[in-house]
Design a protein around this motif. Structure first.
Motif, mmCIF file in Angstrom:
data_model
loop_
_atom_site.group_PDB
_atom_site.id
_atom_site.type_symbol
_atom_site.label_atom_id
_atom_site.label_comp_id
_atom_site.label_asym_id
_atom_site.label_seq_id
_atom_site.Cartn_x
_atom_site.Cartn_y
_atom_site.Cartn_z
ATOM 1 N N SER A 134 0.840 -1.199 0.000
ATOM 2 C CA SER A 134 0.000 0.000 0.000
ATOM 3 C C SER A 134 0.874 1.248 0.000
ATOM 4 C CB SER A 134 -0.911 0.008 1.233
ATOM 5 O OG SER A 134 -1.697 -1.158 1.294
ATOM 6 N N ARG A 135 0.581 2.146 -0.921
ATOM 7 C CA ARG A 135 1.346 3.385 -1.011
ATOM 8 C C ARG A 135 0.449 4.622 -0.948
ATOM 9 N NH1 ARG A 135 4.453 0.011 -0.136
ATOM 10 N NH2 ARG A 135 6.546 -0.281 -0.987
ATOM 11 N N ASP A 136 -0.753 4.468 -0.449
ATOM 12 C CA ASP A 136 -1.566 5.623 -0.087
ATOM 13 C C ASP A 136 -2.247 5.319 1.243
ATOM 14 O OD1 ASP A 136 -4.539 4.862 -0.422
ATOM 15 O OD2 ASP A 136 -3.718 4.260 -2.352
ATOM 16 N N LEU A 137 -2.596 6.372 1.967
ATOM 17 C CA LEU A 137 -3.094 6.195 3.328
ATOM 18 C C LEU A 137 -4.422 5.464 3.370
ATOM 19 C CD1 LEU A 137 -2.138 9.619 4.959
ATOM 20 C CD2 LEU A 137 -1.063 7.401 5.304
ATOM 21 N N ALA A 138 -5.271 5.665 2.362
ATOM 22 C CA ALA A 138 -6.564 4.983 2.349
ATOM 23 C C ALA A 138 -6.374 3.474 2.231
ATOM 24 C CB ALA A 138 -7.426 5.514 1.210
ATOM 25 N N THR A 139 -5.568 3.042 1.262
ATOM 26 C CA THR A 139 -5.304 1.614 1.103
ATOM 27 C C THR A 139 -4.594 1.055 2.324
ATOM 28 O OG1 THR A 139 -5.061 2.012 -1.275
ATOM 29 C CG2 THR A 139 -4.299 -0.103 -0.448
ATOM 30 N N LEU A 140 -3.707 1.853 2.911
ATOM 31 C CA LEU A 140 -2.973 1.410 4.082
ATOM 32 C C LEU A 140 -3.914 1.130 5.255
ATOM 33 C CD1 LEU A 140 -0.001 1.007 5.062
ATOM 34 C CD2 LEU A 140 -0.111 3.345 5.929
ATOM 35 N N VAL A 141 -4.847 2.032 5.501
ATOM 36 C CA VAL A 141 -5.779 1.852 6.612
ATOM 37 C C VAL A 141 -6.729 0.685 6.345
ATOM 38 C CG1 VAL A 141 -7.677 2.920 7.898
ATOM 39 C CG2 VAL A 141 -5.619 4.239 7.374
ATOM 40 N N VAL A 142 -7.210 0.571 5.101
ATOM 41 C CA VAL A 142 -8.101 -0.544 4.759
ATOM 42 C C VAL A 142 -7.383 -1.878 4.935
ATOM 43 C CG1 VAL A 142 -9.322 -1.659 2.848
ATOM 44 C CG2 VAL A 142 -9.569 0.802 3.210
ATOM 45 N N ALA A 143 -6.136 -1.974 4.450
ATOM 46 C CA ALA A 143 -5.368 -3.216 4.613
ATOM 47 C C ALA A 143 -5.137 -3.525 6.081
ATOM 48 C CB ALA A 143 -4.039 -3.091 3.872
ATOM 49 N N LEU A 144 -4.867 -2.493 6.869
ATOM 50 C CA LEU A 144 -4.642 -2.683 8.296
ATOM 51 C C LEU A 144 -5.872 -3.266 8.972
ATOM 52 C CD1 LEU A 144 -2.552 -2.149 10.579
ATOM 53 C CD2 LEU A 144 -3.679 0.056 10.922
ATOM 54 N N GLU A 145 -7.039 -2.765 8.612
ATOM 55 C CA GLU A 145 -8.272 -3.263 9.232
ATOM 56 C C GLU A 145 -8.662 -4.638 8.710
ATOM 57 O OE1 GLU A 145 -9.675 -1.838 11.933
ATOM 58 O OE2 GLU A 145 -7.771 -0.810 11.635
ATOM 59 N N VAL A 146 -8.398 -4.910 7.434
ATOM 60 C CA VAL A 146 -8.675 -6.246 6.898
ATOM 61 C C VAL A 146 -7.804 -7.280 7.600
ATOM 62 C CG1 VAL A 146 -8.532 -7.704 4.840
ATOM 63 C CG2 VAL A 146 -9.471 -5.403 4.669
ATOM 64 N N ALA A 147 -6.587 -6.898 7.951
ATOM 65 C CA ALA A 147 -5.720 -7.810 8.694
ATOM 66 C C ALA A 147 -6.142 -7.942 10.153
ATOM 67 C CB ALA A 147 -4.269 -7.330 8.608
ATOM 68 N N SER A 148 -6.699 -6.869 10.741
ATOM 69 C CA SER A 148 -6.978 -6.854 12.182
ATOM 70 C C SER A 148 -8.352 -7.406 12.541
ATOM 71 C CB SER A 148 -6.855 -5.424 12.718
ATOM 72 O OG SER A 148 -5.557 -4.918 12.512
ATOM 73 N N LEU A 149 -9.379 -7.057 11.779
ATOM 74 C CA LEU A 149 -10.736 -7.441 12.160
ATOM 75 C C LEU A 149 -10.921 -8.956 12.261
ATOM 76 C CD1 LEU A 149 -12.836 -4.803 10.171
ATOM 77 C CD2 LEU A 149 -12.489 -4.925 12.634
ATOM 78 N N PRO A 150 -10.454 -9.757 11.288
ATOM 79 C CA PRO A 150 -10.583 -11.207 11.469
ATOM 80 C C PRO A 150 -9.798 -11.731 12.665
ATOM 81 C CG PRO A 150 -10.124 -10.665 9.171
ATOM 82 C CD PRO A 150 -9.894 -9.427 9.969
ATOM 83 N N ALA A 151 -8.711 -11.027 13.028
ATOM 84 C CA ALA A 151 -7.905 -11.484 14.162
ATOM 85 C C ALA A 151 -8.682 -11.383 15.470
ATOM 86 C CB ALA A 151 -6.613 -10.667 14.246
ATOM 87 N N PHE A 152 -9.577 -10.374 15.604
ATOM 88 C CA PHE A 152 -10.398 -10.292 16.813
ATOM 89 C C PHE A 152 -11.205 -11.576 16.992
ATOM 90 C CE2 PHE A 152 -10.863 -5.545 15.595
ATOM 91 C CZ PHE A 152 -9.557 -5.305 15.993
ATOM 92 N N ALA A 153 -11.847 -11.986 15.897
ATOM 93 C CA ALA A 153 -12.682 -13.190 15.965
ATOM 94 C C ALA A 153 -11.841 -14.439 16.196
ATOM 95 C CB ALA A 153 -13.500 -13.324 14.687
ATOM 96 N N LEU A 154 -10.650 -14.493 15.604
ATOM 97 C CA LEU A 154 -9.787 -15.657 15.807
ATOM 98 C C LEU A 154 -9.411 -15.814 17.278
ATOM 99 C CD1 LEU A 154 -7.349 -15.389 12.756
ATOM 100 C CD2 LEU A 154 -8.985 -17.218 13.184
#
Length: 539
Positions: free
Chosen positions: A168-188
């Protein structure tokens, strides 16, 4: 309109000068076209985005297949997930040149939202390899204790987000990728249904991550308001010339963004969620968070500091240096306290160890503020080493937990007598984490990080790191010594001594221990495989 008039209009259109097209894209970059109507048409470089895309597609396929497979066929989902992660890893091979990008701006082809450079490939290899080893650790658990469909979908979805983030080289994609990685981890973390500790761990992890996300989004919004762009390279250019009336807003945005990523990296004092989360989560998930979750946080921190905020290095450099010293000290001191308790938990000790290791990983990033030459490579090299040996330690812990669910350090006493190869592997992993021979890769990685601090003029930070390395030797060596002690013959252990304690280890778990062990030995024999990142600028 008459036929003659129509023919005349068509002929006039044919004779008209065609609209100018943008120059042809360079090799490996996205092709963009701007039609006369003004719409932007982008052709996607599917090869460049293949690694995260494969993981995401396989995750969706598993979610759908889980609805139709009978319970007896659920184990197929585990092997499908493992094959999908292996395919995502293989998709990195065509990208090894590190010269591809896609989703670029028409006005500025150099500003792209997705870039597959060498830094991206190194981190994607780390996160996808870590997810693959986590999958091997999880095969047995999903047969008994965890819902298979949900687990494999969440694991691959999180891995897809983690693989997207370094590109990711823009802040929007960076934040979206960060949340896509984090949200499933809560459930795991909370996937052990009916387990109070698992639910508590998931809640703490969720609350801390939501707070970090809120702070990060506020910082990103301030940065966007100050610069008028979300692309990291353009932000770096705009921050060099921020109007005076927006200077305070820009500084606040930079500070808040750094604080948000400090939560994700478990840097002190934002580390409080780590021990309880690791202990309450399923053991493979704790292993995943300790490696992939940490890599996600540090990757985001590197991108926003070195790529987007270089003009504010005088702000984030000292701040990260202080955070590094505080984090490694808090982690190692807390680990010493665990050793002094009566029934110290192996997973909790590994959790505090990971906090201490996070402090070491912060050192080269802080050093990059003073001397950017090759400093980030030291963080990548250390992260790769840490991923291999830490996953190996968790793999051995998962094997011990099959016969000792409490997974205390005392349960490892006499492991050499029952499983000599496993005990030798665990001892090797612990010595790598401590930075002692024969764990040469751990020693060399620490030397590289230490050199980064010295070369940047951060002598005080190098001294703090040296002291912490010595402190950490105590609990790593004590655990190593326990592996080779004779089993206790206490009355409460009489039954365990009378009954053979050796059980056949599952093949996937054995494979995970073997892969990490071989990887650690190869890297110790040929450390240049990793340490070359310390001598090559990744950006």
């Amino acid at each position: 309109m008459t036929l003659a008039a129509t023919s005349t209009a068509v002929a006039a259109a044919a004779d008209a000068t065609p609209p100018a097209l943008p120059p042809a894209p360079t090799a490996g970059h996205t092709a963009l076209a701007a039609p006369a109507g003004g719409d932007l048409v982008q052709t996607v470089d599917w090869v460049a985005i293949a690694p995260p895309t494969i993981a995401a597609v396989v995750a969706l396929a598993i979610l759908v297949a889980d609805l139709f497979l009978p319970r007896a066929r659920k184990p197929l989902l585990a092997w499908t997930a493992t094959a999908g992660l292996a395919a995502a890893l293989l998709a990195l091979l065509p990208l090894r040149a590190g010269d591809r990008a896609t989703f670029c701006l028409v006005a500025d082809p150099g500003a792209c939202s997705y870039t597959a450079d060498h830094f991206t490939l190194a981190i994607q290899f780390l996160v996808l390899g870590g997810a693959l080893l986590t999958a091997l650790l999880s095969v047995t658990d999903t047969k008994k204790n965890l819902p298979a469909g949900e687990f494999w979908f969440l694991l691959l979805a999180s891995a897809a987000g983690a693989a997207l983030l370094p590109a990711s080289r823009d802040l929007a994609t960076l934040v979206v990728a960060l949340e896509v990685a984090s949200l499933p981890a809560f459930a795991l973390v909370g996937l052990k249904r009916g387990d109070r500790m698992s639910g508590e761990a998931a809640l703490k992890f969720f609350l801390s991550s939501v707070t970090a996300t809120a702070v990060t989004l506020l910082g990103v919004s301030f940065v966007y308001a100050s610069t008028g762009t979300l692309h990291l390279t353009e932000i770096a250019q705009q921050l060099d010339d921020v109007p005076a009336q927006l200077g305070t807003l820009a500084k606040a945005g930079v500070a808040l963004t750094l604080v948000g990523f400090a939560f994700k990296t478990a840097a002190a004092p934002f580390h409080f969620w780590v021990p309880d989360t690791y202990v309450g989560a399923p053991l493979p998930v704790a292993a995943y968070l300790s490696v992939v979750g940490k890599a996600v946080g540090f990757t985001g921190l590197i991108l926003v500091t070195v790529v987007a905020f270089p003009s504010y290095a005088d702000v984030w450099g000292p701040a990260l240096a202080v955070l590094a010293a505080l984090t490694m000290t808090v982690g190692n001191v807390a680990a010493l306290r665990q050793v002094s308790t009566r029934a110290w938990s192996a997973v909790r000790l590994l959790a505090w160890s990971s906090v201490g290791q996070a402090g070491y990983l912060l050192v080269p990033i802080a050093a990059a503020a003073y001397s950017r030459d090759d400093q980030i490579g030291a963080t990548v090299a250390y992260a790769l080493m840490y991923a291999v040996v830490n996953l190996g330690a968790f793999a051995v812990a998962a094997l011990v937990a099959r016969t000792h669910p409490a997974n205390r350090i005392a349960d490892y006493r006499g492991l050499y007598a029952t499983r000599p190869v496993t005990a030798l592997a665990m001892g090797f992993f612990l010595l790598c984490l401590a930075g002692l021979p024969p764990g040469i890769i751990g020693l060399f990685a620490k030397v590289v990080v230490f050199s980064a601090a010295v070369d940047a003029g951060l002598g005080w930070l190098a001294v703090v790191m040296a002291v912490n390395v010595v402190v950490a030797l105590y609990y790593y060596l004590r655990w190593t010594a326990i592996l080779f002690r004779a089993p206790e013959a206490a009355p409460e252990a009489a039954e365990a001594v009378a009954v053979p304690v050796r059980h056949r280890a599952p093949a996937p778990l054995t494979t995970a221990i073997a892969l990490t062990g071989v990887g650690g030995v190869l890297l110790s024999g040929y450390p240049q495989l990793v340490l070359r990142f310390a001598t090559t600028t990744l950006f």
